[in-house]
Design an enzyme around this catalytic site. Structure first.
Site, short mmCIF file in Angstrom:
data_model
loop_
_atom_site.label_atom_id
_atom_site.label_comp_id
_atom_site.label_asym_id
_atom_site.label_seq_id
_atom_site.Cartn_x
_atom_site.Cartn_y
_atom_site.Cartn_z
N ALA A 108 12.06 0.94 -20.39
CA ALA A 108 11.37 1.71 -21.42
C ALA A 108 11.76 3.20 -21.35
O ALA A 108 12.14 3.79 -22.36
CB ALA A 108 9.87 1.54 -21.27
N ASN A 164 -2.05 1.27 -9.22
CA ASN A 164 -1.12 0.15 -9.33
C ASN A 164 -1.53 -1.09 -8.53
O ASN A 164 -1.64 -2.18 -9.10
CB ASN A 164 0.30 0.61 -9.00
CG ASN A 164 0.82 1.61 -10.04
OD1 ASN A 164 0.05 2.35 -10.61
ND2 ASN A 164 2.11 1.63 -10.27
N ALA A 188 6.32 5.13 -22.39
CA ALA A 188 7.15 4.31 -23.28
C ALA A 188 6.88 2.85 -22.98
O ALA A 188 6.51 2.50 -21.86
CB ALA A 188 8.62 4.64 -23.06
N ASN A 223 -0.44 6.41 -8.27
CA ASN A 223 0.12 5.06 -8.20
C ASN A 223 -0.46 4.24 -7.04
O ASN A 223 -0.62 3.02 -7.15
CB ASN A 223 1.66 5.10 -8.10
CG ASN A 223 2.31 5.55 -9.38
OD1 ASN A 223 3.21 6.37 -9.38
ND2 ASN A 223 1.87 5.03 -10.51
N LYS A 226 1.72 12.21 -8.08
CA LYS A 226 1.99 10.98 -8.83
C LYS A 226 1.88 9.77 -7.89
O LYS A 226 1.35 8.72 -8.26
CB LYS A 226 3.39 11.05 -9.47
CG LYS A 226 3.77 9.83 -10.32
CD LYS A 226 2.97 9.76 -11.61
CE LYS A 226 3.10 8.45 -12.37
NZ LYS A 226 4.38 8.11 -12.87
N GLY A 283 14.34 4.67 -19.72
CA GLY A 283 15.79 4.84 -19.93
C GLY A 283 16.14 4.75 -21.41
O GLY A 283 16.93 5.55 -21.93
O1 PAF Z 1 3.06 2.84 -12.91
C1 PAF Z 1 2.32 3.03 -13.89
O2 PAF Z 1 1.91 2.12 -14.60
C2 PAF Z 1 2.01 4.47 -14.29
O3 PAF Z 1 2.69 5.33 -13.41
C3 PAF Z 1 0.52 4.81 -14.34
C4 PAF Z 1 0.36 6.31 -14.35
C5 PAF Z 1 -0.25 4.21 -13.20
C6 PAF Z 1 -0.09 4.40 -15.67
O4 PAF Z 1 -0.11 3.02 -15.88
#
Ligand code: PAF
Length: 300
Positions: free
Chosen positions: A10, A187, A125, A183, A179, A12
Site C-alpha cells: 500500500a 498490533n 494507504a 505498534n 511509533k 510503496g
Molecule cells: O501497523 C499498523 O497497523 C499501524 O502502524 C497502526 C498505527 C498501528 C495503525 O493500524
C-alpha cells in the site's frame, strides 16, 4: 529524478503514484522478478480512478538510481534489498520506511558506503485488491539519518513536493521509538483478539494497556527517549481513536497467514529491555502469544 521503489504494498504503491505525478522517473522492484511492468490504480472514487504503469524490476536502471525507497516490511528488508546493493552507485540515497526497528541493522556493513535514511509515516494507504491503492488517511512522514555522518539531503524536498508533509528529523530515533511503542501495544493485541484498533478503547483492555505502556516507558527512558506513562497513554489512545475503524497490519498478517513483524516490534523492545536489565513480562506474554499464533498456519 530517477527513483526506485522496492515493494509494491500500500505505502510503496502510494509513493510510486505520487512521485510519478510529480514528474519523476519511477521504477518499481517486486518479489516477482520476471514481472516487467506493474499497474497501480489510485482509487479516488468509482468515476475517477487513475491507472499508472511502471517499469518493473529493470536492473539496468539501478546504475542511474538517485534514490531508493524501500517500503517492504521489516521481515523482508534484507532479502528484498541485498541483490540490488552491488549495482547501485554509492551516491544513491536509500530510505527505509517500515514498522518496527532493527531490520536495517542486519545490513549495516553492506550499507556502510551509502547515505541511508530511516523514515516513519502516518500516511495511511489501503490495498482493497491487488494493483489498487486508496489513500485513506492524510498524515505526515518524518525522515532522518541512519548514521550520524549523514546530512539532510535535497531528496526531502523532492518527497515533500510529491506527498506532503515530509519533515527532516535530525533525531529520527525518537520518532521511531514512539511509533514502536504504538505498534507494541496496538498490533499484538488486535492480532490476538482479531479486532479493529478501536476496540482497544473498551475498558476491559485498560489494565493491559496500562501495564504494556509502563513497561515500554521504562525501556524508552533507558535508551534516553524522554517520555512518560501519561504522555504515551495519550499518544496511543489518540491512535486507537483516529484509526478506530482500521485493522492493524499485524491483525491482517495473521488473517492472511503471513509472517508478522513481531520480531522487529515487541522483539526489538524485548532485546533492548534485556540489554538494560528491565523486566517486561506483559510484552513477553504478547510476544509468545503471537509466536504461538504463527505456528498455527503455514507462512505464505
Ligand atoms: O501497523 C499498523 O497497523 C499501524 O502502524 C497502526 C498505527 C498501528 C495503525 O493500524
Amino acid at each position: 529524478m530517477n527513483i526506485g521503489i522496492v515493494g509494491l504494498g500500500a505505502i510503496g504503491s502510494l509513493w510510486a503514484v505520487k512521485l510519478h505525478q510529480a514528474g519523476h522517473q519511477v521504477c518499481v522492484f517486486t518479489r516477482n522478478t520476471h514481472q516487467q511492468t506493474a499497474q497501480v490504480t489510485l482509487d479516488m472514487d468509482s468515476n475517477n480512478d487513475s491507472v499508472y504503469t511502471f517499469p518493473t524490476n529493470q536492473h539496468d536502471s539501478l546504475a542511474q538510481c538517485e534514490c531508493l525507497l524501500v517500503t517492504v516490511k521489516s521481515t523482508q528488508v534484507t532479502q528484498a534489498i541485498s541483490p540490488f546493493l552491488p549495482f547501485l552507485p554509492t551516491t544513491t540515497s536509500i530510505i527505509f520506511i517500515h514498522n518496527g526497528m532493527g531490520a536495517v541493522d542486519n545490513l549495516q556493513s553492506q550499507l556502510a558506503n551509502f547515505p541511508v535514511y530511516l523514515a516513519t509515516t502516518t500516511q495511511a494507504a489501503f490495498r482493497p485488491k491487488p494493483n489498487h491503492v486508496q489513500h485513506t488517511g492524510l498524515g505526515g512522514t518524518l525522515i532522518g539519518p541512519y548514521s550520524s555522518n549523514i546530512r539532510k539531503s535535497n531528496i526531502i524536498k523532492v518527497l515533500n513536493n510529491a506527498l506532503a508533509p515530509v519533515h527532516w528529523q535530525e533525531n529520527i530515533q525518537t520518532a521511531l521509538w514512539n511509533k514502536l511503542a504504538i505498534n507494541c501495544v496496538i498490533n499484538p493485541l488486535t492480532a490476538i483478539h482479531q479486532c479493529k484498533n478501536g476496540e482497544l478503547a473498551q475498558p476491559t483492555f485498560t489494565p493491559t494497556l496500562n501495564l504494556l505502556i509502563q513497561e515500554i516507558v521504562q525501556v524508552m527512558n533507558a535508551v534516553s527517549i524522554t517520555t512518560s506513562t501519561s504522555q504515551l497513554t495519550k499518544v496511543i489512545n489518540n491512535v486507537i481513536i483516529t484509526t478506530a475503524n482500521n485493522y492493524s497490519s499485524m491483525q491482517q498478517d495473521v488473517v492472511h497467514h503471513r509472517a508478522t513483524e513481531i520480531d522487529y516490534i515487541t522483539g526489538y523492545l524485548i532485546r533492548t529491555a534485556k540489554l538494560h536489565d528491565i523486566d517486561i513480562p506483559m510484552n513477553h506474554q504478547l510476544f509468545s502469544q503471537i509466536k504461538h499464533l504463527e505456528t498455527k498456519y503455514p507462512i505464505q
